[in-house]
Design a protein around this motif. Structure first.
Motif, short mmCIF file in Angstrom:
data_model
loop_
_atom_site.label_atom_id
_atom_site.label_comp_id
_atom_site.label_asym_id
_atom_site.label_seq_id
_atom_site.Cartn_x
_atom_site.Cartn_y
_atom_site.Cartn_z
N ILE A 139 0.84 -1.20 0.00
CA ILE A 139 0.00 0.00 0.00
C ILE A 139 0.88 1.25 0.00
CG2 ILE A 139 -1.61 1.35 1.41
CD1 ILE A 139 -2.92 -1.34 2.20
N VAL A 140 1.93 1.25 0.82
CA VAL A 140 2.86 2.39 0.85
C VAL A 140 3.52 2.57 -0.51
CG1 VAL A 140 5.05 3.18 1.83
CG2 VAL A 140 3.28 2.26 3.33
N VAL A 141 3.92 1.47 -1.14
CA VAL A 141 4.56 1.54 -2.45
C VAL A 141 3.60 2.09 -3.49
CG1 VAL A 141 5.42 0.08 -4.33
CG2 VAL A 141 6.29 -0.23 -2.02
N LEU A 142 2.36 1.65 -3.46
CA LEU A 142 1.37 2.11 -4.43
C LEU A 142 1.09 3.61 -4.27
CD1 LEU A 142 -0.61 1.39 -6.70
CD2 LEU A 142 -2.30 0.94 -4.92
N ILE A 143 0.89 4.04 -3.03
CA ILE A 143 0.64 5.46 -2.79
C ILE A 143 1.85 6.29 -3.21
CG2 ILE A 143 0.30 7.17 -0.96
CD1 ILE A 143 -1.45 5.06 0.46
N SER A 144 3.04 5.82 -2.90
CA SER A 144 4.26 6.54 -3.28
C SER A 144 4.39 6.64 -4.80
CB SER A 144 5.49 5.85 -2.71
OG SER A 144 5.43 5.83 -1.31
N ALA A 145 4.09 5.56 -5.50
CA ALA A 145 4.18 5.58 -6.96
C ALA A 145 3.20 6.57 -7.56
CB ALA A 145 3.94 4.19 -7.52
N VAL A 146 1.99 6.62 -7.03
CA VAL A 146 1.00 7.57 -7.52
C VAL A 146 1.47 9.01 -7.27
CG1 VAL A 146 -1.35 8.44 -7.15
CG2 VAL A 146 -0.96 5.99 -7.37
N VAL A 147 2.01 9.26 -6.07
CA VAL A 147 2.49 10.61 -5.76
C VAL A 147 3.66 10.99 -6.67
CG1 VAL A 147 3.64 11.98 -3.97
CG2 VAL A 147 1.64 10.62 -3.40
N ILE A 148 4.55 10.06 -6.94
CA ILE A 148 5.70 10.35 -7.81
C ILE A 148 5.23 10.69 -9.22
CG2 ILE A 148 7.67 9.27 -8.99
CD1 ILE A 148 8.28 7.83 -6.36
N VAL A 149 4.30 9.89 -9.74
CA VAL A 149 3.81 10.15 -11.10
C VAL A 149 3.09 11.50 -11.16
CG1 VAL A 149 2.20 9.34 -12.86
CG2 VAL A 149 3.74 7.73 -11.74
N LEU A 150 2.29 11.82 -10.14
CA LEU A 150 1.62 13.12 -10.11
C LEU A 150 2.63 14.26 -10.00
CD1 LEU A 150 -1.45 12.38 -7.82
CD2 LEU A 150 -1.43 12.74 -10.30
N ALA A 151 3.65 14.07 -9.17
CA ALA A 151 4.67 15.11 -9.02
C ALA A 151 5.44 15.32 -10.32
CB ALA A 151 5.63 14.74 -7.89
N LEU A 152 5.72 14.24 -11.02
CA LEU A 152 6.40 14.38 -12.31
C LEU A 152 5.51 15.08 -13.33
CD1 LEU A 152 8.30 11.00 -12.63
CD2 LEU A 152 9.26 13.26 -12.24
N GLY A 153 4.22 14.84 -13.24
CA GLY A 153 3.29 15.55 -14.12
C GLY A 153 3.26 17.03 -13.81
N PHE A 163 9.71 26.21 -9.00
CA PHE A 163 9.89 24.78 -8.79
C PHE A 163 11.19 24.49 -8.05
CE2 PHE A 163 11.26 20.54 -10.22
CZ PHE A 163 10.21 19.81 -9.69
N GLN A 164 12.25 25.20 -8.36
CA GLN A 164 13.52 25.00 -7.66
C GLN A 164 13.42 25.38 -6.20
OE1 GLN A 164 16.34 27.18 -9.98
NE2 GLN A 164 16.57 25.57 -11.51
N ILE A 165 12.72 26.47 -5.89
CA ILE A 165 12.54 26.88 -4.50
C ILE A 165 11.70 25.84 -3.76
CG2 ILE A 165 11.44 28.61 -3.02
CD1 ILE A 165 12.32 30.71 -5.09
N ALA A 166 10.65 25.34 -4.39
CA ALA A 166 9.81 24.32 -3.75
C ALA A 166 10.61 23.05 -3.49
CB ALA A 166 8.60 24.02 -4.62
N THR A 167 11.49 22.69 -4.41
CA THR A 167 12.34 21.51 -4.22
C THR A 167 13.28 21.69 -3.04
OG1 THR A 167 12.24 21.04 -6.58
CG2 THR A 167 14.00 19.99 -5.34
N LEU A 168 13.91 22.85 -2.94
CA LEU A 168 14.82 23.12 -1.82
C LEU A 168 14.08 23.15 -0.49
CD1 LEU A 168 17.16 25.78 -3.45
CD2 LEU A 168 17.68 23.38 -2.93
#
Length: 188
Positions: A139-153, A163-168
């Motif tokens: 479940i943790v892996v699935l939620i993390s994968a969804v968040v990663i794909v959304l973040a990449l979008g 975006f650079q400031i938000a990353t830092l």
């Protein structure tokens, strides 16, 4: 020295005789996931070389045999080193499926190593325990994968300085939470 080695061999023989199925299956899962992570991370050219892979495979076998201690860290570092060698040294492209696969495999290896570290090799355990443990991990892996794909979008939409400031800020927050948790565990 020989008596020390003999004593260690006798302890391993006793452990092998007393081992039960579920802890053994968990340790085999650690080994399988670790080897799978090596196959995803390392370049094919180096995977086929026994000279390189014997040392790296030993790092992955370590947490399966002795889950308490630094074996899990050594295995994770061996996988990460392979990823860096493949992407930086061999010029392989960074693809989403490999990043998600490595993150998933490293997390599953970590969580199974944690379970094996607290589970004695001779414990009598129902299969429900590791099944629920792995269910939560998935479940943790699935939620993390969804968040990663959304973040990449979102990175395609958000660009530049914001975006650079938000990353830092995100990295600083993650570092602060890690330091806070480390201090809290020392106080107890």
């Amino acid at each position: 020295m020989p008596s020390r080695f003999t004593g260690r061999v006798e302890r391993w023989q006793t452990a092998a005789r007393r081992a039960t199925a579920v802890p053994f299956i968990i340790r085999c899962g650690i080994l399988f996931i670790g080897l799978l992570a090596l196959a995803v991370a390392w370049p094919v050219e180096m995977l086929s070389s026994p000279r390189y892979m014997s040392v790296v495979a030993a790092a992955v076998i370590w947490p399966a045999v002795a889950p308490q201690g630094k074996g899990g860290t050594a295995a994770a570092l061996a996988v990460i080193a392979g990823w860096l060698i493949d992407t930086a040294g061999f010029g392989s492209p960074v693809t989403l499926w490999r990043v998600l696969a490595l993150a998933t495999l490293l997390y599953l290896a970590h969580t199974l190593t944690a379970l094996a570290a607290v589970l004695p090799y001779d414990a009598v355990v129902n299969l429900d325990v590791p099944a629920l443990w792995l269910g939560r991990a998935l479940i943790v892996v699935l939620i993390s994968a969804v968040v990663i794909v959304l973040a990449l979008g979102l990175t395609a939409d958000l660009g530049g300085d914001a975006f650079q400031i938000a990353t830092l800020v995100g990295l600083a927050a993650a570092t602060a939470v890690t330091i806070l948790l480390a201090r809290m565990t020392r106080r107890e």
